[in-house]
Structures are given as structure tokens and as C-alpha cells.
Design an enzyme around this catalytic site. Structure first.
Site, PDB file in Angstrom:
ATOM      1  N   GLY A  35       9.102  -1.164   2.670  1.00  0.00           N
ATOM      2  CA  GLY A  35       7.698  -0.877   2.461  1.00  0.00           C
ATOM      3  C   GLY A  35       7.110  -1.838   1.441  1.00  0.00           C
ATOM      4  N   ASP A  36       6.096  -1.375   0.751  1.00  0.00           N
ATOM      5  CA  ASP A  36       5.415  -2.233  -0.216  1.00  0.00           C
ATOM      6  C   ASP A  36       6.112  -2.305  -1.560  1.00  0.00           C
ATOM      7  OD1 ASP A  36       4.543   0.585  -0.518  1.00  0.00           O
ATOM      8  OD2 ASP A  36       3.378  -0.210  -2.182  1.00  0.00           O
ATOM      9  N   ARG A  72      14.263  -1.161   7.135  1.00  0.00           N
ATOM     10  CA  ARG A  72      12.822  -1.064   6.868  1.00  0.00           C
ATOM     11  C   ARG A  72      12.538  -1.281   5.387  1.00  0.00           C
ATOM     12  NH1 ARG A  72       9.515   2.341   3.304  1.00  0.00           N
ATOM     13  NH2 ARG A  72       7.391   2.235   4.145  1.00  0.00           N
ATOM     14  N   THR A 104       7.846   6.866  -4.075  1.00  0.00           N
ATOM     15  CA  THR A 104       7.904   5.846  -5.103  1.00  0.00           C
ATOM     16  C   THR A 104       7.572   6.418  -6.470  1.00  0.00           C
ATOM     17  OG1 THR A 104       6.989   4.329  -3.466  1.00  0.00           O
ATOM     18  CG2 THR A 104       6.947   3.585  -5.743  1.00  0.00           C
ATOM     19  N   THR A 115       1.369   3.660  -4.279  1.00  0.00           N
ATOM     20  CA  THR A 115       2.309   4.637  -3.763  1.00  0.00           C
ATOM     21  C   THR A 115       1.734   5.186  -2.464  1.00  0.00           C
ATOM     22  OG1 THR A 115       3.587   6.649  -4.261  1.00  0.00           O
ATOM     23  CG2 THR A 115       1.320   6.570  -5.065  1.00  0.00           C
ATOM     24  N   GLY A 116       2.595   5.749  -1.637  1.00  0.00           N
ATOM     25  CA  GLY A 116       2.145   6.234  -0.340  1.00  0.00           C
ATOM     26  C   GLY A 116       2.757   5.421   0.779  1.00  0.00           C
ATOM     27  N   GLY A 172       3.724   2.567   2.673  1.00  0.00           N
ATOM     28  CA  GLY A 172       3.784   1.173   2.276  1.00  0.00           C
ATOM     29  C   GLY A 172       3.262   0.197   3.298  1.00  0.00           C
TER      30      GLY A 172
END
Length: 339
Positions: free
Chosen positions: A228-229, A226, A198, A249-250, A252
């Protein structure tokens, strides 16, 4: 027998003790504001911040700055952001993004294909529809109707090479800190390849208003569909102009578990500094994950209304870029929880 006055006094004392450090933090003298200001995740944020600074330095809105800034990364040949990113396990690049301004207006797009600038589509959703999020085929239809051209579905050369290498094992194992540009030459199966993630950006303009953006191609070789956040308001990004803004970030999935960015903003509302709020959110994730926390990376960045900024990471290796009137380009290594 205790009097009503004594009871109220003792209750107040207990309440103050229960709140603890947030009240202590709130009583500290504020640092000098450095408006305008822009911060973003990872070393790719240096170039993105310059794009945002072109807007902020001319007195422009934070909202315009955070769109323009991450568009620089979407334009680049990047493992983790934009159409040059790694595909899902079906070999298709899907993009997610969200944006939020100082009035709680927000827009989001997810699982978008063949559109170069998902952040701009997210803004159009915010400004031209009654909705917050559009996904998949409907998001693409909206983008095309708004004049965004359909790009080629062909993978970039780097992504094609990484995908073919991944197909040899089809093993899915996220890699921490793969966003760093120092890892760009690494291709191959997940476990040694560029995998995610991200660019998230927060800005405060000269008028003191906050906005944020987040854009990604998601985890490389993810399951089809899929998310993520990154496109989720409250998880990957949250802005409250009366308090501050935060972004993540990372991995999610683990940011989503605690509504991460909203949690950071609420901790700032209680009086924590941006860094302390980020740290508290990371500690919450570590507690949730237990021993598995060492297998992931999660990082937060935050800015408060005073223009103070901070970050914190679960593991070593996260950096964030800062651009303001005193330090127009600075890359800061974040403190981290696990040693």
C-alpha cells in the site's frame, strides 16, 4: 488601447483571484507554536505518542521520537501493525515501514518478514545504505546483517484465529475504520474482521525540525506481495522542513493515486492550513473514486512549520492523537467529508 502598466496590473489581479484561498490563508496571523509536538493516527497513537514524548521532552530529535513512538505500536499485540498483525492470504505476516527526517533523508522497507521493528530497519536503510527502499528477502538479509534477530514465523493467537475464519470464504473486502481499538475483538472474514492498517506519526522537536514515520502489517489477507502507501515516500509520508509534514492512513491504493502526503505538503506550501490541506487531498480522492468513495476510508494528518496541526477524513470515525506541552494527551475526532 491598454497600456503595459494596466496590462500588468490586471494580470496580477487575475493571478491573485486564481490562487484564491491559499493566499488568504497565508495572510492569517499564525497560531502560537506548541513545540515540541507529536501527532499520530488513531487511538493507538496515544500510547505511541508517549513513547515519542520521552524523546521530545528531553530536547531530543524529532527523528528519534518518531522511531521510538511507533516502535511502541510495533511491540503491541495489534491487528494492524507489527508481527502480531493479520497475515496475507498465504498466512504470512509481511511488514512495511518508512521514515523521513528534516533534511529529505528517508528510508523504507517493504514485504519484510520475521523482523520485529521494521521502522528501525527503514532508518538503517536511510543511514547506512545509498538506497531509499529495500524489499522482501533482500530487506530481511539486510536486517539480519545489521543485527536484527529473526523472530518466529508463527502467527499470533488472534491472527491465527482470524486467518482460519477468513479461509472459510476467502472474501476480500476492506472495512473502514477497522484500526480503532474498539474493533479489536472483532475477528472473522474480511467484512467483519480486523483488516488493516497503519500507525503514522509526525513530530516537531524543540529546535523546530520535523520528521515522520509510518509502519504497518498492511491489509489483512491481502494478495501475496501487495504493497500500500505506507512504505512509499510521498504517498504514506512526506516531510519538507521548510513547509510541513503529512502522513496518511486508510486504503493505501487510493492514497497512492494522488501521491497523498506529498500533495498535502504542497497544498500547505501554497498557504493552506494543515486541516485545509488534508481536506483538499481527501476531496481529490473522493472525486477520483466517485460513488465508490463510500466503500473506503482515507485520512490524512499534517503539521506545518509553525506547529499547527490538523487532519481530515473521507468518512466519519477517524481520530488522531496529539501530545504537546499544553495538552500532553489529547484524542481529536477528525472532521470528514461524507455524511
Amino acid at each position: 488601447m491598454p497600456t503595459r502598466r494596466k496590462f500588468l496590473a490586471s494580470s496580477t489581479s487575475l493571478a491573485l483571484l486564481a490562487v484564491g484561498s491559499p493566499l488568504e490563508a497565508a495572510s492569517l496571523p499564525p497560531l502560537p507554536a506548541k513545540k515540541p509536538l507529536v501527532i499520530s493516527t488513531w487511538d493507538t497513537g496515544l500510547a505511541a505518542n508517549l513513547g515519542a514524548w520521552k524523546v521530545l521532552s528531553k530536547g531530543g530529535r524529532a527523528l528519534d521520537a518518531v522511531e521510538a513512538g511507533v516502535m511502541v505500536t510495533e511491540d503491541s499485540q495489534n491487528c494492524c501493525v507489527g508481527l502480531g498483525g493479520n497475515p496475507d492470504r498465504e498466512g504470512i505476516v509481511t511488514l512495511d515501514a518508512c521514515i523521513m527526517d528534516d533534511q529529505f533523508n528517508c528510508g523504507s522497507v517493504a514485504a519484510l518478514e520475521r523482523i520485529k521493528h521494521p521502522i528501525s530497519v527503514a532508518r538503517r536503510i536511510m543511514e547506512r545504505t545509498p538506497h531509499v527502499m529495500l524489499v522482501g528477502e533482500g530487506a530481511q538479509q539486510f536486517a539480519v546483517a545489521q543485527g536484527f534477530p529473526l523472530e518466529s514465523p508463527k502467527l499470533s493467537p488472534d491472527a491465527e484465529k482470524a486467518y482460519r475464519e477468513w479461509l472459510k470464504t476467502s472474501e476480500y473486502k476492506p472495512v473502514v475504520n477497522i484500526e480503532n481499538t474498539g474493533n479489536k475483538k472483532a475477528v472473522g472474514p474480511v467484512g467483519g474482521a480486523n483488516n488493516h492498517d497503519t500507525i503514522a506519526m509526525l513530530a516537531q522537536d524543540a529546535q523546530g525540525n520535523l520528521s515522520g514515520s509510518c509502519t504497518t502489517s498492511g491489509m489483512g489477507f491481502k494478495m501475496r506481495g501487495r504493497l500500500g502507501d505506507s512504505p512509499l515516500i510521498g504517498s504514506g509520508l512526506f516531510v519538507d522542513n521548510a513547509v510541513g509534514a503529512a502522513a496518511a492512513t486508510g486504503q493505501g491504493e487510493d492514497v497512492i493515486r494522488i501521491a497523498g502526503s506529498h500533495t498535502v505538503v504542497e497544498l500547505m506550501r501554497q498557504g493552506l492550513s494543515p486541516k485545509a490541506a488534508c481536506k483538499a487531498a481527501v476531496e481529490r480522492i473522493a472525486k477520483v473514486k466517485g460513488a465508490k468513495a463510500r466503500d473506503i476510508q482515507v485520512c490524512f494528518i499534517a503539521v506545518n512549520t509553525q506547529g499547527q496541526h490538523g487532519a481530515y477524513a473521507l468518512q466519519k470515525g477517524f481520530s488522531y492523537a496529539v501530545c504537546d506541552q499544553t495538552n500532553q494527551q489529547q484524542l481529536i475526532q477528525s472532521e470528514y467529508l461524507l455524511s
